[in-house]
Design an enzyme around this catalytic site. Structure first.
Site, mmCIF file in Angstrom:
data_model
loop_
_atom_site.group_PDB
_atom_site.id
_atom_site.type_symbol
_atom_site.label_atom_id
_atom_site.label_comp_id
_atom_site.label_asym_id
_atom_site.label_seq_id
_atom_site.Cartn_x
_atom_site.Cartn_y
_atom_site.Cartn_z
ATOM 1 N NE ARG A 107 -2.349 19.310 -77.855
ATOM 2 C CZ ARG A 107 -3.597 20.134 -78.257
ATOM 3 N NH1 ARG A 107 -4.217 18.825 -79.365
ATOM 4 N NH2 ARG A 107 -3.463 21.095 -78.064
ATOM 5 C CB THR A 382 -11.967 17.432 -81.949
ATOM 6 O OG1 THR A 382 -11.017 19.099 -81.601
ATOM 7 C CG2 THR A 382 -11.438 16.483 -80.878
ATOM 8 C CB THR A 400 -8.207 17.292 -82.643
ATOM 9 O OG1 THR A 400 -9.056 18.604 -83.181
ATOM 10 C CG2 THR A 400 -7.081 17.490 -82.104
ATOM 11 C CG ASN A 402 -7.700 23.875 -83.103
ATOM 12 O OD1 ASN A 402 -8.394 23.391 -81.819
ATOM 13 N ND2 ASN A 402 -7.270 25.019 -82.955
ATOM 14 C CG ASP A 424 -6.049 24.160 -79.113
ATOM 15 O OD1 ASP A 424 -6.446 25.143 -78.926
ATOM 16 O OD2 ASP A 424 -5.724 23.248 -79.094
ATOM 17 C CB SER A 454 -9.683 21.034 -73.651
ATOM 18 O OG SER A 454 -10.104 21.870 -72.969
ATOM 19 N N GLY A 475 -13.288 21.116 -78.153
ATOM 20 C CA GLY A 475 -12.366 22.882 -77.891
ATOM 21 C C GLY A 475 -12.752 22.643 -75.872
HETATM 22 O O1 DON Z 1 -7.051 20.274 -78.201
HETATM 23 C C1 DON Z 1 -8.488 21.298 -77.887
HETATM 24 O O2 DON Z 1 -7.848 21.324 -77.094
HETATM 25 C C2 DON Z 1 -8.661 21.665 -79.236
HETATM 26 N N1 DON Z 1 -7.344 21.384 -79.827
HETATM 27 C C3 DON Z 1 -9.603 20.746 -79.837
HETATM 28 C C4 DON Z 1 -10.868 21.218 -80.969
HETATM 29 C C5 DON Z 1 -11.758 20.919 -80.643
HETATM 30 O O3 DON Z 1 -12.558 20.014 -79.795
HETATM 31 C C6 DON Z 1 -12.666 21.380 -81.948
HETATM 32 N N2 DON Z 1 -14.189 20.119 -81.869
HETATM 33 N N3 DON Z 1 -15.062 20.906 -81.800
#
Ligand code: DON
Length: 581
Positions: A107, A382, A400, A402, A424, A454, A475
């Protein structure tokens, strides 16, 4: 009733026709969805069909799931630039055939110069777009570190081999299909503002059209440097210099030291049992595994199957369990490097029973009545892919930028799009982020800290055997989407494609609304739920699941020792594919 009718027809046909005829045509004729893609040895499901092919080719050459995951991830950085990346970060959950279960955390981290109030003005108000657009929104990227870590420790192939397909796709380009063009269309206004991005993702100032070729020469050169020097290039070499130069001159914070200090971390996955299956999923800094397990533990005593698929009663208990688990998500979880996550407490039977006993039989609990637990110290875009190889190794990876195309800025001279993962974090206590998540103090910004995620790359086991691999973007909706596929397959015995296609709902404590895709909640159930106090709003199609089932198309059909793989790509986006050999 309907399923009993189908069963009777099936038995009749089985008696009447040759077995092959039935098993082939029965699904095609009677199932609600297309049949999942079936293969004998191995399966790859990704969000872009060219990346899926890259994965299958690596497996055919004798590579394992980790080799395929590395090659797919580099390929997606080229053919799925909205989310596939070098400039972002992610997670990989692994279950290897030697029994090993592990989780890699690559991450993004906050730069050393980051501070809790960096996105606030002098009056303490959030400055619009500062945590979502431009260089200040960018966290230190982890993807290249994670891929090299995974390859060296668990892969079998060289960087030379695994980066070759991505380099070819970037250098010679690839022909854009309608899904690819739709994706580029999303960010066209931002591309126009960024000269670097405009040169690559626009054609003479306009978006590309179907049939045109997207060539990314700079990215090809960066990939070649990584092919030769590995993570050294990205974190200490020429690419590192270009990234930090671009960041600092663009108002960002990423220094050479930030890049040299970056490390992938390895943790034990979060684990729980649900109706005889073992779920392995993402631990902090993701909230995914903890929250999925918490919800499943609350739900386990309830006869969801008997109550009926998406009946008012089954939805009520699912939403109430989700609502309570998101309170814990948003207030108790953060980066384990900075915070002692109370996971044992969250998953303890005492806590689960307390939550369960607070659910009223026929009434919604207003979210504002749920106080964050006493543990609180007061003081999108993502992509996911799933791979199971011919040796039985499973890789579940979500990574991702993001937002779609991240911060919409590039590291000059590298062809790399940069993430906006800083959003985030809890940018300000009491304010929601891009995903409307109201998060707590444990997720506030600190130098070198990783924001709460998430993302939930998940693997399901029966005993020691992998039966399912799944995950998704989306997300805050990732957790409820993975959860619903687990419930659809485990409680309702849907086949893997049906489980993914089925319309989904979402709740996340705050805002206190149920978002429902079309047909997710039948009208009579909606009416009851509204009487019980729920606010239901229509939702766009969200998430893009990539899943594999091993040994059968649905859990009840799994044959012990069968290695047949069934792949399911979510039809909600039009670029991905499931393919095996
Ligand atoms: O890590 C996370 O939870 C978010 N940054 C994920 C973002 C995401 O899934 C965007 N997709 N549609």
């Amino acid at each position: 009733m309907y399923s009993m009718m189908l069963k009777k027809r099936y038995i009749f046909m089985k008696k009447t026709f040759h077995i092959f005829y039935v098993s082939f045509f029965c699904h095609a004729l009677w199932a609600a969805s297309l049949a999942p893609v079936q293969s004998q040895h191995a399966m790859v499901v990704t969000a872009q069909h060219l990346a899926t092919k890259v994965g299958v080719q690596v497996l055919k050459k004798g590579g394992n799931s980790v080799d395929a995951a590395v090659a797919v991830a580099y390929a997606l950085a080229v053919v799925y630039p909205a989310a596939g990346n070098l400039g972002g970060g992610g997670f990989m959950t692994l279950k290897l055939s030697n029994g090993l279960e592990t989780f890699l955390d690559f991450r993004e981290a906050a730069p050393l110069g980051a501070t809790a109030n960096m996105y606030l003005n002098e009056q303490g108000q959030v400055i619009k777009n500062l945590s979502t657009r431009g260089h200040l929104a960018v966290g230190i990227p982890g993807t290249v570190s994670g891929l090299e870590y995974a390859r060296k420790k668990y892969g079998t192939m060289t960087r030379q081999v695994l980066l070759e397909p991505a380099i070819a796709l970037a250098e010679k380009g690839f022909v854009l299909e309608s899904g690819d063009v739709d994706m580029l269309e999303v960010a066209k206004e931002d591309f126009k503002k960024d000269l670097e991005a405009a040169k690559i993702f626009l054609k003479d100032g306009r978006t590309f059209q179907v049939g045109e070729r997207l060539v990314q020469k700079q990215l090809a050169n960066t990939l070649k440097r990584i092919q030769q020097q590995g993570d050294f290039d990205f974190y200490k070499g020429q690419t590192a210099q270009l990234i930090s130069k671009s960041s600092l001159s663009g108002g960002g914070l990423i220094t050479q030291k930030d890049l040299s200090d970056y490390q992938t971390r390895e943790f034990k996955p979060i684990e729980c049992d649900y109706r005889g299956y073992r779920i392995l999923s993402a631990p902090p800094p993701s909230s995914g595994g903890v929250v999925i397990c918490e919800i499943l533990k609350i739900l386990e005593p309830y006869p969801l199957k008997e109550w009926g698929y998406h009946s008012a009663q089954s939805l009520h208990f699912q939403i109430e369990a989700i609502r309570r688990a998101y309170v814990d998500r948003n207030t108790l979880l953060g980066d384990p490097g900075f915070h002692d996550n109370p996971i044992e407490h969250i998953l303890s039977s005492t806590h689960i029973e307390n939550l369960r006993s607070s659910i009223k039989p026929e009434a919604a609990t207003p979210s504002k009545e749920l106080n964050p637990s006493s543990f609180v110290n007061e003081g999108e875009n993502t992509t996911h892919f799933s791979i199971v190889d011919q040796f039985g190794n499973a890789a579940s990876m979500t990574y991702t930028l993001n937002d779609w195309f991240g911060a919409r800025v590039m590291a000059k001279g590298t062809g790399i799009l940069l993430n906006n993962e800083m959003d985030d974090f809890t940018v300000k206590l009491g304010e929601v982020n891009h995903y409307q998540l109201l998060q707590g103090q444990v997720n506030q910004i600190r130098a070198s800290k990783r924001p709460l995620s998430s993302m939930s790359p998940t693997i399901v086991l029966n005993g020691n055997d992998v039966v399912m691999v799944l995950g998704t973007p989306g997300g805050s909706r990732i957790i409820t989407a993975v959860l619903q596929v687990l419930i659809n397959t485990i409680d309702y015995d849907m086949n893997i494609q049906e489980a993914i296609d089925a319309p989904r709902f979402h709740h996340q404590w705050i805002p206190d609304v149920v978002l429902a895709e079309e047909y997710a909640i039948p009208v009579d159930a909606q009416n009851k739920l509204k009487d019980w106090g729920y606010i239901i709003k229509p939702s766009r199609l969200a998430n893009h699941l990539a899943a594999i089932m091993v040994g059968g198309a649905r859990l009840s059909e799994i044959k012990p020792k069968s290695h047949v793989k069934f792949g399911a790509n979510d039809p909600r986006r039009n670029t991905g594919s499931a393919m095996g050999y």
